[in-house]
Design a protein around this motif. Structure first.
Motif, mmCIF file in Angstrom:
data_model
loop_
_atom_site.group_PDB
_atom_site.id
_atom_site.type_symbol
_atom_site.label_atom_id
_atom_site.label_comp_id
_atom_site.label_asym_id
_atom_site.label_seq_id
_atom_site.Cartn_x
_atom_site.Cartn_y
_atom_site.Cartn_z
ATOM 1 N N SER A 464 62.751 20.978 -23.713
ATOM 2 C CA SER A 464 62.636 22.321 -23.141
ATOM 3 C C SER A 464 63.107 23.366 -24.145
ATOM 4 C CB SER A 464 63.464 22.429 -21.850
ATOM 5 O OG SER A 464 64.801 22.035 -22.081
ATOM 6 N N ALA A 465 62.668 24.609 -23.933
ATOM 7 C CA ALA A 465 62.909 25.673 -24.906
ATOM 8 C C ALA A 465 64.388 25.911 -25.175
ATOM 9 C CB ALA A 465 62.251 26.966 -24.424
ATOM 10 N N ASP A 466 65.258 25.672 -24.191
ATOM 11 C CA ASP A 466 66.681 25.941 -24.384
ATOM 12 C C ASP A 466 67.323 24.992 -25.404
ATOM 13 O OD1 ASP A 466 66.135 24.044 -22.197
ATOM 14 O OD2 ASP A 466 68.325 23.851 -22.095
ATOM 15 N N LEU A 467 66.646 23.882 -25.732
ATOM 16 C CA LEU A 467 67.193 22.917 -26.696
ATOM 17 C C LEU A 467 66.533 23.031 -28.075
ATOM 18 C CD1 LEU A 467 67.530 19.730 -24.443
ATOM 19 C CD2 LEU A 467 69.388 21.104 -25.410
ATOM 20 N N GLU A 468 65.647 24.005 -28.265
ATOM 21 C CA GLU A 468 64.963 24.126 -29.549
ATOM 22 C C GLU A 468 65.943 24.376 -30.688
ATOM 23 O OE1 GLU A 468 61.337 26.612 -31.738
ATOM 24 O OE2 GLU A 468 61.956 27.127 -29.693
ATOM 25 N N GLY A 469 66.898 25.297 -30.485
ATOM 26 C CA GLY A 469 67.887 25.584 -31.525
ATOM 27 C C GLY A 469 68.747 24.377 -31.843
ATOM 28 N N ASP A 470 69.079 23.585 -30.827
ATOM 29 C CA ASP A 470 69.879 22.374 -31.051
ATOM 30 C C ASP A 470 69.094 21.345 -31.871
ATOM 31 O OD1 ASP A 470 72.249 23.008 -29.230
ATOM 32 O OD2 ASP A 470 70.565 23.227 -27.861
ATOM 33 N N ALA A 471 67.795 21.192 -31.556
ATOM 34 C CA ALA A 471 66.963 20.263 -32.325
ATOM 35 C C ALA A 471 66.833 20.723 -33.772
ATOM 36 C CB ALA A 471 65.583 20.148 -31.669
ATOM 37 N N GLN A 472 66.706 22.031 -33.964
ATOM 38 C CA GLN A 472 66.629 22.546 -35.337
ATOM 39 C C GLN A 472 67.937 22.306 -36.090
ATOM 40 O OE1 GLN A 472 65.477 26.628 -34.735
ATOM 41 N NE2 GLN A 472 63.293 26.149 -34.671
ATOM 42 N N GLY A 473 69.071 22.369 -35.369
ATOM 43 C CA GLY A 473 70.353 22.083 -36.003
ATOM 44 C C GLY A 473 70.459 20.652 -36.475
ATOM 45 N N VAL A 474 69.932 19.704 -35.678
ATOM 46 C CA VAL A 474 69.928 18.295 -36.072
ATOM 47 C C VAL A 474 69.077 18.117 -37.328
ATOM 48 C CG1 VAL A 474 69.175 15.977 -35.410
ATOM 49 C CG2 VAL A 474 70.377 17.428 -33.747
ATOM 50 N N ALA A 475 67.916 18.750 -37.326
ATOM 51 C CA ALA A 475 67.040 18.651 -38.500
ATOM 52 C C ALA A 475 67.737 19.191 -39.742
ATOM 53 C CB ALA A 475 65.738 19.414 -38.233
ATOM 54 N N LYS A 476 68.385 20.323 -39.610
ATOM 55 C CA LYS A 476 69.067 20.939 -40.758
ATOM 56 C C LYS A 476 70.182 20.039 -41.280
ATOM 57 C CE LYS A 476 71.445 25.174 -42.205
ATOM 58 N NZ LYS A 476 71.938 26.514 -41.763
ATOM 59 N N ALA A 477 70.914 19.384 -40.368
ATOM 60 C CA ALA A 477 72.024 18.522 -40.774
ATOM 61 C C ALA A 477 71.544 17.344 -41.609
ATOM 62 C CB ALA A 477 72.771 18.021 -39.538
ATOM 63 N N LEU A 478 70.284 16.938 -41.412
ATOM 64 C CA LEU A 478 69.753 15.763 -42.118
ATOM 65 C C LEU A 478 68.802 16.133 -43.254
ATOM 66 C CD1 LEU A 478 69.069 13.546 -38.986
ATOM 67 C CD2 LEU A 478 70.903 13.222 -40.667
ATOM 68 N N GLY A 479 68.583 17.429 -43.466
ATOM 69 C CA GLY A 479 67.694 17.858 -44.533
ATOM 70 C C GLY A 479 66.228 17.862 -44.163
ATOM 71 N N LEU A 480 65.920 17.742 -42.870
ATOM 72 C CA LEU A 480 64.533 17.760 -42.430
ATOM 73 C C LEU A 480 64.013 19.195 -42.376
ATOM 74 C CD1 LEU A 480 64.839 15.161 -39.564
ATOM 75 C CD2 LEU A 480 63.115 15.019 -41.351
ATOM 76 N N PRO A 481 62.728 19.417 -42.671
ATOM 77 C CA PRO A 481 62.172 20.769 -42.574
ATOM 78 C C PRO A 481 62.021 21.198 -41.121
ATOM 79 C CG PRO A 481 60.438 19.193 -43.075
ATOM 80 C CD PRO A 481 61.740 18.438 -43.152
ATOM 81 N N THR A 482 61.990 22.488 -40.890
ATOM 82 C CA THR A 482 61.841 23.015 -39.536
ATOM 83 C C THR A 482 60.532 22.550 -38.902
ATOM 84 O OG1 THR A 482 63.083 24.960 -40.221
ATOM 85 C CG2 THR A 482 61.881 25.125 -38.155
ATOM 86 N N THR A 483 59.508 22.305 -39.725
ATOM 87 C CA THR A 483 58.222 21.861 -39.198
ATOM 88 C C THR A 483 58.290 20.480 -38.555
ATOM 89 O OG1 THR A 483 57.670 21.067 -41.437
ATOM 90 C CG2 THR A 483 56.871 23.252 -40.808
ATOM 91 N N ALA A 484 59.386 19.742 -38.792
ATOM 92 C CA ALA A 484 59.546 18.421 -38.182
ATOM 93 C C ALA A 484 60.066 18.508 -36.755
ATOM 94 C CB ALA A 484 60.491 17.565 -39.017
ATOM 95 N N VAL A 485 60.395 19.698 -36.292
ATOM 96 C CA VAL A 485 60.954 19.888 -34.951
ATOM 97 C C VAL A 485 59.806 20.204 -33.987
ATOM 98 C CG1 VAL A 485 62.549 21.221 -33.543
ATOM 99 C CG2 VAL A 485 63.121 20.694 -35.927
ATOM 100 N N LYS A 486 59.662 19.398 -32.938
ATOM 101 C CA LYS A 486 58.544 19.537 -32.013
ATOM 102 C C LYS A 486 59.029 19.466 -30.570
ATOM 103 C CE LYS A 486 55.649 19.048 -35.537
ATOM 104 N NZ LYS A 486 54.822 20.164 -36.056
ATOM 105 N N GLN A 487 58.440 20.276 -29.709
ATOM 106 C CA GLN A 487 58.714 20.149 -28.277
ATOM 107 C C GLN A 487 57.835 19.054 -27.706
ATOM 108 O OE1 GLN A 487 58.452 23.795 -26.049
ATOM 109 N NE2 GLN A 487 59.149 22.862 -24.146
ATOM 110 N N SER A 488 58.393 18.243 -26.800
ATOM 111 C CA SER A 488 57.641 17.127 -26.230
ATOM 112 C C SER A 488 58.136 16.831 -24.822
ATOM 113 C CB SER A 488 57.788 15.873 -27.105
ATOM 114 O OG SER A 488 57.225 14.742 -26.479
ATOM 115 N N THR A 489 57.203 16.597 -23.916
ATOM 116 C CA THR A 489 57.569 16.216 -22.549
ATOM 117 C C THR A 489 57.879 14.723 -22.452
ATOM 118 O OG1 THR A 489 55.224 15.892 -22.021
ATOM 119 C CG2 THR A 489 56.164 18.064 -21.553
#
Length: 542
Positions: A464-489
């Motif tokens: 859900s949209a409220d967790l998008e920033g948290d998912a981006q934080g996980v990606a940043k901590a591991l060196g993943l690009p922002t494009t690797a962050v995806k919303q999924s049901t």
């Protein structure tokens, strides 16, 4: 309903689900013994029609404007179906700076024999009721700026992960499996084939089109023939070492083929020496056909337009979003605007299948992955667009959001999808990365013990949209690009799905982005403006 027998295609050798014996280990076809002569003749006829189906689809894209001449009649011809009938996670490519998005259309040639005319062209009545096979599969990718295009084929005998699919007509559910890609059409229709392609490539596919075979000869005649070229005299016939053959007989040089002779060109395999070389010959034919259509003023010839459009729409089934002649015409105009020298035809880079190296192939993890990346990022496969040819020069940077939860309190599930068709998953990989996250402040990161399906690319998913920033934080901590962050049901919380692109280390490796024209060398690329000739395998020269 499929009407083609398991023994009707001489090119498969190992049954309907796979390709025949080849020269070499990566899909080349060598001579067979005389014992399979009857099977060979039947199966060659069917394979010819499958590839002709793709040719027909390309013609439709360029000539469906005839719908304006008798719109209602043509609309009544078109059959429609659900876009996707399988579990797929691909998302649309973000718009470029001008707000434009790429267009992806999957063309599928079915081996179904559902009419007397199709049976007459090479099918057999002995397997009426068998599920159809999607033995021709080609992705048409038109760039966001409509200045370049790609035609990407996957060999029919490629072994891939197939997602769970549901037949939209019957409601029958087919569980996820690992099988040859041409079986997907019989597991819920074209929508299952589309979902399989999306999961394999990560490319969002807007539409599909499936074609039968009855209009092939009429189409070749209606456009007045297509130029093809051979470097030596060719006669694809039975030999002492190999029974069967298409019957194609040409002298060296360029010839305009139509009708049955066009069909012979498309189904020839032995004279070119391999299945993969047959794909090259078919790509040459498609490029020549597109050049022919572009050079002809077909839109002023009412009779030709009516004949083309009527034959095409009677042979066509499409995803419901493009189920009118008006929409097909608009698609045709999109393709027509691309210059011939900006159209590139390729075949998916592949390797021998370790489970069946004589008959099947698998995607080459590195090179096929690079090709999929170019399609996802809308990077032209040609170098003829100049410095501005790469989408990367106009793409806006992805915005980031602030986390809503303290990393120490955020639950993160790590899954190990590092396996591929050629490699097993890395043992304890999810535990290794979960421990790395804990060390970086995500103390509630845990490893999932249930192995997920293989994943080409590493992604961080959130529900859900409220967790998008948290998912981006996980990606940043591991060196993943922002494009690797995806919303999924498909997930209930922030989930890190490790892919085959990250099998070692605890920080995601920086990868150089491909540039325009950086096609893998084993993709057998052909430019749409090339007037090339086929080499003839020595036993079939005369």
């Amino acid at each position: 309903m499929a009407l083609t027998p398991r023994t009707a295609d001489p090119e498969a050798g190992a049954g309907r689900h796979g390709g025949g014996r080849r020269k070499g280990g990566s899909g080349s076809g060598g001579p067979k013994g005389p014992g399979g002569a009857t099977t060979d003749r039947r199966r060659r006829r069917r394979r010819a029609l499958r590839w002709s189906a793709t040719v027909l689809a390309v013609v439709i894209l360029g000539t469906a404007g005839a719908g304006y001449l008798y719109y209602r009649h043509l609309n009544a011809n078109i059959r429609k179906g659900e876009r996707s009938s399988g579990d797929a996670k691909a998302q649309k490519t973000a718009p470029n700076a001008a707000g434009q998005t790429p267009l992806n259309i999957l063309l599928i040639g079915s081996d179904s024999r559902n009419s007397a005319e199709n049976l007459k062209l090479g099918g057999s009545r002995s397997s009426v009721g068998d599920p159809p096979l999607g033995d021709v599969q080609m992705l048409i990718h038109i760039s966001a700026d409509r200045k370049s295009a790609a035609m990407v084929s996957i060999p029919r005998d490629t072994r891939v992960d197939i997602p769970k699919c549901t037949d939209p007509r019957t409601g029958k559910v087919y569980p996820a499996t690992n099988d040859i890609i041409n079986t997907t059409l019989g597991r819920g229709g074209a929508g299952c084939t589309l979902a399989t392609w999306e999961n394999l490539t990560g490319v969002y596919i807007d539409h599909w089109m499936t074609i039968d075979f009855a209009g092939v000869v009429k189409m070749a005649d209606a456009i007045g023939g297509v130029d093809v070229c051979v470097r030596q005299n060719v006669w694809d016939r039975s030999t002492a070492a190999q029974r069967g053959g298409s019957g194609l007989k040409l002298t060296l040089g360029t010839h305009k083929v139509k009708g049955v002779q066009a069909l012979q060109w498309l189904r020839t395999r032995h004279a070119w020496g391999s299945d993969l070389m047959r794909a090259r010959a078919q790509h040459m034919y498609l490029n020549s056909m597109i050049r022919t259509l572009k050079s002809q003023n077909v839109f002023t010839d009412t009779g030709r337009l009516m004949d083309l459009a009527d034959s095409a729409t009677k042979s066509l089934q499409v995803s419901e979003e493009i189920g009118t002649v008006k929409k097909l015409y608009d698609l045709g105009m999109e393709m027509k605007s691309v210059p011939s020298n900006r159209i590139t035809s390729v075949t998916m880079p592949n390797l021998p299948d370790p489970q069946n190296p004589r008959n099947h192939v698998i995607p080459d993890p590195a090179d096929a992955g690079r090709l999929w990346e170019m399609l996802r990022d809308d990077i032209p496969l040609d170098k003829n667009g100049g410095a501005s040819g790469s989408r990367q020069t106009v793409t806006k940077p992805e915005p980031t959001k602030s986390p809503s939860t303290d990393p120490a309190r955020l639950g993160v599930l790590v899954q190990n999808g590092t396996g591929s068709s050629s490699e097993a998953p890395v043992p304890r990989r999810a535990r290794t990365i979960a421990d790395a996250l804990v060390a970086r402040g995500y103390s509630r990161a845990t490893a999932d013990t249930a192995p997920p399906p293989s994943q080409d690319r590493t992604v961080v998913e959130y529900p859900s949209a409220d967790l998008e920033g948290d998912a981006q934080g996980v990606a940043k901590a591991l060196g993943l690009p922002t494009t690797a962050v995806k919303q999924s049901t498909a997930v209930s919380g922030v989930t890190l799905l490790l892919g085959a692109d990250w099998r070692t280390g605890t920080t995601y490796p920086k990868q150089a982005k491909p540039k325009a024209g950086d096609i893998p060398t084993n993709a057998d690329a052909i430019n749409g403006a090339d007037h090339d000739c086929m080499d003839v395998y020595k036993p079939y020269q005369w």
